[in-house]
Design a protein around this motif. Structure first.
Motif, mmCIF file in Angstrom:
data_model
loop_
_atom_site.group_PDB
_atom_site.id
_atom_site.type_symbol
_atom_site.label_atom_id
_atom_site.label_comp_id
_atom_site.label_asym_id
_atom_site.label_seq_id
_atom_site.Cartn_x
_atom_site.Cartn_y
_atom_site.Cartn_z
ATOM 1 N N VAL A 41 0.843 -1.200 0.000
ATOM 2 C CA VAL A 41 0.000 0.000 0.000
ATOM 3 C C VAL A 41 0.879 1.250 0.000
ATOM 4 C CG1 VAL A 41 -1.689 1.306 1.333
ATOM 5 C CG2 VAL A 41 -1.933 -1.156 1.101
ATOM 6 N N ILE A 42 1.878 1.257 0.872
ATOM 7 C CA ILE A 42 2.806 2.385 0.933
ATOM 8 C C ILE A 42 3.577 2.511 -0.370
ATOM 9 C CG2 ILE A 42 4.847 3.306 2.106
ATOM 10 C CD1 ILE A 42 3.816 1.814 4.641
ATOM 11 N N GLY A 43 4.084 1.393 -0.877
ATOM 12 C CA GLY A 43 4.864 1.405 -2.111
ATOM 13 C C GLY A 43 4.056 1.821 -3.319
ATOM 14 N N THR A 44 2.784 1.412 -3.377
ATOM 15 C CA THR A 44 1.924 1.817 -4.482
ATOM 16 C C THR A 44 1.699 3.321 -4.458
ATOM 17 O OG1 THR A 44 0.832 -0.330 -4.481
ATOM 18 C CG2 THR A 44 -0.332 1.478 -5.546
ATOM 19 N N PHE A 45 1.505 3.876 -3.274
ATOM 20 C CA PHE A 45 1.333 5.323 -3.143
ATOM 21 C C PHE A 45 2.589 6.056 -3.596
ATOM 22 C CE2 PHE A 45 1.795 9.165 -0.512
ATOM 23 C CZ PHE A 45 0.691 9.876 -0.967
ATOM 24 N N ILE A 46 3.743 5.618 -3.105
ATOM 25 C CA ILE A 46 5.011 6.252 -3.484
ATOM 26 C C ILE A 46 5.296 6.026 -4.961
ATOM 27 C CG2 ILE A 46 7.515 6.164 -3.154
ATOM 28 C CD1 ILE A 46 6.923 5.519 -0.201
ATOM 29 N N GLY A 47 5.050 4.817 -5.447
ATOM 30 C CA GLY A 47 5.269 4.509 -6.851
ATOM 31 C C GLY A 47 4.412 5.355 -7.770
ATOM 32 N N GLY A 48 3.184 5.618 -7.368
ATOM 33 C CA GLY A 48 2.311 6.480 -8.158
ATOM 34 C C GLY A 48 2.837 7.895 -8.242
ATOM 35 N N MET A 49 3.371 8.405 -7.132
ATOM 36 C CA MET A 49 3.934 9.758 -7.143
ATOM 37 C C MET A 49 5.202 9.806 -7.985
ATOM 38 S SD MET A 49 3.253 11.247 -3.295
ATOM 39 C CE MET A 49 4.773 10.598 -2.703
ATOM 40 N N VAL A 50 6.078 8.824 -7.822
ATOM 41 C CA VAL A 50 7.340 8.808 -8.560
ATOM 42 C C VAL A 50 7.100 8.562 -10.043
ATOM 43 C CG1 VAL A 50 9.502 7.540 -8.856
ATOM 44 C CG2 VAL A 50 8.725 8.126 -6.574
ATOM 45 N N SER A 68 5.344 -4.810 -9.119
ATOM 46 C CA SER A 68 4.589 -4.887 -7.867
ATOM 47 C C SER A 68 5.486 -5.316 -6.712
ATOM 48 C CB SER A 68 3.441 -5.885 -8.014
ATOM 49 O OG SER A 68 2.532 -5.457 -8.985
ATOM 50 N N ILE A 69 6.353 -6.298 -6.959
ATOM 51 C CA ILE A 69 7.270 -6.754 -5.911
ATOM 52 C C ILE A 69 8.254 -5.653 -5.547
ATOM 53 C CG2 ILE A 69 9.141 -8.383 -5.391
ATOM 54 C CD1 ILE A 69 7.554 -10.478 -6.992
ATOM 55 N N ILE A 70 8.757 -4.933 -6.541
ATOM 56 C CA ILE A 70 9.719 -3.856 -6.270
ATOM 57 C C ILE A 70 9.078 -2.768 -5.426
ATOM 58 C CG2 ILE A 70 11.017 -1.966 -7.337
ATOM 59 C CD1 ILE A 70 11.623 -3.935 -9.657
ATOM 60 N N TRP A 71 7.890 -2.277 -5.825
ATOM 61 C CA TRP A 71 7.249 -1.201 -5.062
ATOM 62 C C TRP A 71 6.793 -1.675 -3.694
ATOM 63 C CZ3 TRP A 71 8.728 3.252 -6.207
ATOM 64 C CH2 TRP A 71 8.903 3.672 -7.514
ATOM 65 N N ALA A 72 6.311 -2.909 -3.594
ATOM 66 C CA ALA A 72 5.903 -3.445 -2.290
ATOM 67 C C ALA A 72 7.107 -3.587 -1.360
ATOM 68 C CB ALA A 72 5.206 -4.788 -2.468
ATOM 69 N N THR A 73 8.250 -3.992 -1.909
ATOM 70 C CA THR A 73 9.462 -4.117 -1.092
ATOM 71 C C THR A 73 9.938 -2.749 -0.628
ATOM 72 O OG1 THR A 73 10.087 -6.121 -2.285
ATOM 73 C CG2 THR A 73 11.822 -4.999 -1.043
ATOM 74 N N ILE A 74 9.910 -1.764 -1.512
ATOM 75 C CA ILE A 74 10.298 -0.397 -1.121
ATOM 76 C C ILE A 74 9.385 0.100 -0.005
ATOM 77 C CG2 ILE A 74 10.345 2.006 -1.908
ATOM 78 C CD1 ILE A 74 11.323 0.892 -4.640
ATOM 79 N N GLY A 75 8.086 -0.112 -0.152
ATOM 80 C CA GLY A 75 7.147 0.300 0.892
ATOM 81 C C GLY A 75 7.363 -0.454 2.189
ATOM 82 N N ALA A 76 7.638 -1.749 2.112
ATOM 83 C CA ALA A 76 7.863 -2.548 3.321
ATOM 84 C C ALA A 76 9.152 -2.129 4.028
ATOM 85 C CB ALA A 76 7.905 -4.029 2.974
ATOM 86 N N VAL A 77 10.188 -1.822 3.263
ATOM 87 C CA VAL A 77 11.439 -1.340 3.862
ATOM 88 C C VAL A 77 11.191 -0.016 4.582
ATOM 89 C CG1 VAL A 77 13.712 -0.390 3.303
ATOM 90 C CG2 VAL A 77 13.016 -2.576 2.336
ATOM 91 N N LEU A 78 10.448 0.892 3.957
ATOM 92 C CA LEU A 78 10.125 2.156 4.615
ATOM 93 C C LEU A 78 9.300 1.923 5.883
ATOM 94 C CD1 LEU A 78 9.322 4.457 1.586
ATOM 95 C CD2 LEU A 78 11.233 4.661 3.158
#
Length: 87
Positions: A43-52, A66-76
């Protein structure tokens, strides 16, 4: 949303949570923990990915994206939790 889509979403969450756990903490959180961290991270990664993606015209399609953005969001997510956990 059908059963196949739910299973794919859970698999992406598990992979993203496992990757984030290995990057931040040095290990996973078990299957259920990885799925929870990965789903919240997606959810976090999708939001950030949409902005970027909108700002930089960067689009990573498919399951890999999806895995890349979800991982970025999970790390954050794990980073922010670790900041509060130390207090």
């Amino acid at each position: 949303m059908g059963l196949v889509e739910i299973l794919i979403m859970l698999a992406i969450g598990a992979v993203a949570g496992w990757l984030a756990g290995n990057l931040i903490r040095g290990g996973g959180f078990g299957l259920i923990g990885n799925i929870v961290v990965g789903l919240i991270g997606s959810v976090i990664g999708t939001f950030i990915g949409g902005m970027v993606s909108g700002a930089m015209n960067l689009n990573i399609p498919g399951i890999v994206g999806s895995i890349i953005w979800a991982t970025i969001g999970a790390v954050l997510l794990l980073f922010i939790v670790s900041l509060f956990k130390r207090v």
